[in-house]
Design an enzyme around this catalytic site. Sequence first.
Site, PDB file in Angstrom:
ATOM      1  CE  LYS A  63      42.168  29.410  42.406  1.00 24.60           C
ATOM      2  NZ  LYS A  63      42.864  28.391  42.239  1.00 24.60           N
ATOM      3  N   GLY A  64      42.371  35.704  38.994  1.00 23.86           N
ATOM      4  CA  GLY A  64      43.464  36.594  38.579  1.00 23.86           C
ATOM      5  C   GLY A  64      43.541  37.754  39.002  1.00 23.86           C
TER       6      GLY A  64
ATOM      7  CG  ASP B 223      40.318  36.954  25.183  1.00 28.89           C
ATOM      8  OD1 ASP B 223      40.763  37.322  24.150  1.00 28.89           O
ATOM      9  OD2 ASP B 223      40.826  35.604  25.190  1.00 28.89           O
TER      10      ASP B 223
ATOM     11  CG  ASP C  15      45.859  30.716  35.884  1.00 27.95           C
ATOM     12  OD1 ASP C  15      45.368  31.692  35.477  1.00 27.95           O
ATOM     13  OD2 ASP C  15      45.753  29.469  36.025  1.00 27.95           O
TER      14      ASP C  15
HETATM   15  P1  5GP Z   1      36.823  36.728  28.317  1.00 30.07           P
HETATM   16  O1  5GP Z   1      35.703  36.100  28.817  1.00 30.07           O
HETATM   17  O2  5GP Z   1      36.864  38.280  28.239  1.00 30.07           O
HETATM   18  O3  5GP Z   1      37.113  36.066  26.970  1.00 30.07           O
HETATM   19  O4  5GP Z   1      37.992  36.251  29.306  1.00 30.07           O
HETATM   20  C1  5GP Z   1      38.164  36.767  30.328  1.00 30.07           C
HETATM   21  C2  5GP Z   1      38.759  35.849  31.210  1.00 30.07           C
HETATM   22  O5  5GP Z   1      39.845  34.920  30.530  1.00 30.07           O
HETATM   23  C3  5GP Z   1      39.868  36.480  32.158  1.00 30.07           C
HETATM   24  O6  5GP Z   1      39.248  36.763  33.443  1.00 30.07           O
HETATM   25  C4  5GP Z   1      41.212  35.698  32.282  1.00 30.07           C
HETATM   26  O7  5GP Z   1      40.800  34.881  33.539  1.00 30.07           O
HETATM   27  C5  5GP Z   1      41.188  34.851  31.084  1.00 30.07           C
HETATM   28  N1  5GP Z   1      41.925  35.431  30.275  1.00 30.07           N
HETATM   29  C6  5GP Z   1      42.030  36.052  29.126  1.00 30.07           C
HETATM   30  N2  5GP Z   1      42.842  36.247  28.382  1.00 30.07           N
HETATM   31  C7  5GP Z   1      43.960  35.698  29.207  1.00 30.07           C
HETATM   32  C8  5GP Z   1      45.602  35.680  28.972  1.00 30.07           C
HETATM   33  O8  5GP Z   1      46.090  36.202  28.115  1.00 30.07           O
HETATM   34  N3  5GP Z   1      46.052  35.174  30.059  1.00 30.07           N
HETATM   35  C9  5GP Z   1      45.485  34.725  31.127  1.00 30.07           C
HETATM   36  N4  5GP Z   1      46.178  34.102  32.081  1.00 30.07           N
HETATM   37  N5  5GP Z   1      44.233  34.732  31.104  1.00 30.07           N
HETATM   38  C10 5GP Z   1      43.153  35.060  30.224  1.00 30.07           C
END
Ligand code: 5GP
Length: 153
Positions: A21-22, A81, A137
């Site tokens: 949703k972000g 991330d 969120d």
């Molecule tokens: P990744 O797969 O790159 O580790 O993470 C991507 C997803 O993790 C993003 O779409 C997001 O939903 C969530 N995410 C990563 N870091 C953060 C953060 O600092 N805050 C929030 N709210 N969500 C995060």
Amino acid sequence: MATRISHDYRNGDLVLIAVLKGAFIFLADLMRALTIPVCIDFVQLSSYGTGIDSSEKPFLKKGVDADIRSKDVLIIEDIVDTGLTMAFLIDYIGTLGPRTIKTCAFLDKWERRKVEIRLDYVCQKVESGFLVGYGLDYDESYRALPEIYRLTV
Ligand code: 5GP
């Protein structure tokens, strides 16, 4: 960034695919700043749940509805991330036959990458820490905050 995207895709057939949703607030702001026509669609993956650790293996909850064959796809993420979600999405969307795939993120936690991915458009590089607001969120709270905040415990 919108100016760059509008220029880069001036002869394209652009579909923005945002990650629920972000990314919905970022998508809304970005698409209104573009000066070229676009279509939009959404995907949704398994979320963090209530925690703050990245899920190791993303799981697709909602796939692409639009026909994106021969289209130029730009994947719109709120924050990248580890890169696992984006890597998964690039693979998945690649199976749907688009002409091109590029990536766009509002925030980039580049130091935390576990897999190498190319981010074509990034608004802001950030340091580690859990961020909320502007669509992001924590356990479904804080999405409506108009700015980005770092959560401290
Ligand atoms: P990744 O797969 O790159 O580790 O993470 C991507 C997803 O993790 C993003 O779409 C997001 O939903 C969530 N995410 C990563 N870091 C953060 C953060 O600092 N805050 C929030 N709210 N969500 C995060």
